[in-house]
Design a protein around this motif. Structure first.
Motif, short mmCIF file in Angstrom:
data_model
loop_
_atom_site.label_atom_id
_atom_site.label_comp_id
_atom_site.label_asym_id
_atom_site.label_seq_id
_atom_site.Cartn_x
_atom_site.Cartn_y
_atom_site.Cartn_z
N THR A 1 1.24 3.08 -3.35
CA THR A 1 0.39 3.83 -3.90
C THR A 1 0.05 5.27 -3.17
O THR A 1 -1.00 6.31 -3.69
CB THR A 1 -1.52 3.28 -2.92
OG1 THR A 1 -1.15 3.33 -1.94
CG2 THR A 1 -1.50 1.71 -3.69
N ARG A 2 1.07 6.08 -2.65
CA ARG A 2 1.48 7.19 -1.58
C ARG A 2 1.68 8.54 -2.41
O ARG A 2 3.17 8.27 -3.21
CB ARG A 2 1.88 7.23 -0.56
CG ARG A 2 0.88 6.07 0.86
CD ARG A 2 1.81 6.39 2.25
NE ARG A 2 2.77 6.26 1.80
CZ ARG A 2 3.85 6.48 2.46
NH1 ARG A 2 3.61 6.43 4.80
NH2 ARG A 2 5.64 5.56 2.81
N TRP B 1 0.67 -1.24 0.13
CA TRP B 1 -0.16 -0.19 0.40
C TRP B 1 0.71 1.55 -0.14
O TRP B 1 0.90 2.11 -0.49
CB TRP B 1 -1.19 0.18 1.53
CG TRP B 1 -0.16 -0.24 2.69
CD1 TRP B 1 -0.23 -0.95 3.52
CD2 TRP B 1 0.11 1.00 3.29
NE1 TRP B 1 0.36 -0.63 4.87
CE2 TRP B 1 0.79 0.11 4.61
CE3 TRP B 1 0.22 2.50 2.63
CZ2 TRP B 1 1.56 1.69 5.35
CZ3 TRP B 1 1.08 3.50 3.99
CH2 TRP B 1 1.51 2.80 4.95
N ASP C 1 -5.90 3.66 -8.05
CA ASP C 1 -5.24 2.79 -7.41
C ASP C 1 -4.58 1.68 -7.69
O ASP C 1 -4.67 0.70 -7.45
CB ASP C 1 -6.63 2.70 -6.88
CG ASP C 1 -7.87 3.80 -6.08
OD1 ASP C 1 -7.24 4.15 -5.64
OD2 ASP C 1 -9.01 3.37 -7.49
N PRO D 1 -0.60 0.67 -7.01
CA PRO D 1 0.65 0.65 -6.46
C PRO D 1 2.09 0.75 -7.27
O PRO D 1 2.03 -0.52 -8.89
CB PRO D 1 1.01 -0.15 -5.74
CG PRO D 1 -0.23 -1.55 -5.82
CD PRO D 1 -1.19 -1.17 -6.37
N ARG E 1 -0.85 5.70 -9.58
CA ARG E 1 -1.47 6.00 -8.16
C ARG E 1 -2.82 6.28 -7.85
O ARG E 1 -3.60 6.67 -7.26
CB ARG E 1 -0.68 6.17 -7.41
CG ARG E 1 1.24 5.80 -7.06
CD ARG E 1 1.96 6.40 -6.24
NE ARG E 1 3.09 5.74 -5.96
CZ ARG E 1 4.29 6.18 -5.67
NH1 ARG E 1 4.70 7.55 -5.62
NH2 ARG E 1 5.76 5.74 -5.65
#
Length: 278
Positions: free
Chosen positions: A102-103, A99, A182, A184, A179
């Motif tokens: 994805t930032r 996760w 959604d 990665p 990203r």
């Protein structure tokens, strides 16, 4: 394919170094489709202090510059065996969570240009792999490859707005848009054996995106293909800053000059080509 690599980085300083510490990420990764046969790092004007693997499984060497030097040479050389897996690396591994890719980061934070680009392929979300290939082509169409127009601090939004950049910029734009969708995505730094030449202008950068059922899949946006046996993966990160081959500080040296010599060869292929030539 068996690839031989020699990468020399030379620093010439106008004044003597008082203190310097460099973080090197130069050793290729032993990973799916890639085996490091041999590798060494040779230092002139510097010495090894420590080594470790970071959160992305990049091998990191800490080296200190010898006080008083005005020239430092870092030479890496070795042999890597590669295979063509059509860009597929497989499932995620390691301690860094999926996760986290994805930032947004400072270099990949989306602005209106990136958001518009991502929206242009969002209708293909049900076919994620096809959507990512479309995104790669869209980035390449929007940003002309033009060396010298950007640097390591240029963001995805800035290079997309300018309409020119290099492989690093193509990668950051892709990562930023992926990203938003959604997906990665991560930056990959390494080497590419260009067809018909041994001497290379510089290292190369591309991206990997995570696709359910396949795992990590590579996309070389600048060349509009997925990585094959000509590619050597060295580093990965959320953006270039985490995958840069050199980072560090130098004090007391004043302005300096940097020169790089890089060769990537496939001796067996070259020999076969010579034997088959008329």
């Amino acid at each position: 394919m068996l690839l031989t690599i020699e990468h020399e980085t030379r620093y010439n300083f106008d004044q003597s170094v008082i203190h310097g510490l460099q973080r090197l990420r130069l050793r290729p990764k032993p990973t799916h489709g890639q085996q490091v046969v041999e590798w060494e790092t040779v230092l002139e004007g510097a010495r090894h202090e420590a080594a470790y693997d970071d959160q992305h499984h990049n091998h990191v060497e800490l080296v200190s510059l010898e006080p008083g030097v005005r020239e430092v040479v870092i030479t890496c050389r070795g042999t890597v065996k590669t295979a063509d897996n059509h860009g597929i690396l497989g499932e995620h591994s390691g301690h860094f969570p999926l996760w986290a890719f994805t930032r947004a980061t400072p270099l990949t934070r989306a602005g209106p240009k990136v958001r518009s680009l991502a929206a242009s392929v969002a209708g293909q979300k049900e076919e994620r792999l096809a959507m990512l290939h479309s995104l790669s082509l869209a980035v390449r169409a929007a940003v002309e490859y033009e060396p010298g127009t950007t640097d390591v601090t240029t963001t995805a939004e800035q290079s997309l707005a300018a309409g020119h950049g290099v492989c690093q910029d193509h990668a950051h734009i892709f990562i930023s848009a992926a990203r938003l969708l959604d997906v990665p995505a991560r930056y990959v730094g390494g080497y590419l054996k260009m067809d018909g030449r041994v001497e290379q202008d510089a290292g190369h950068g591309w991206v990997e995106a995570y696709v359910m059922g396949l795992g990590w899949v590579g996309f070389d946006v600048s060349n509009s293909i997925s990585p094959d046996e000509r590619y050597v993966r060295v580093t990965t990160g959320c953006d270039y800053s985490e995958a840069a081959p050199f980072t560090g500080v130098v004090t007391g040296a004043g302005p300096g000059r940097l020169s790089v010599h890089l060769s990537v060869d496939a001796p067996q292929v070259s020999q076969q080509q010579q034997q088959s030539a008329p």
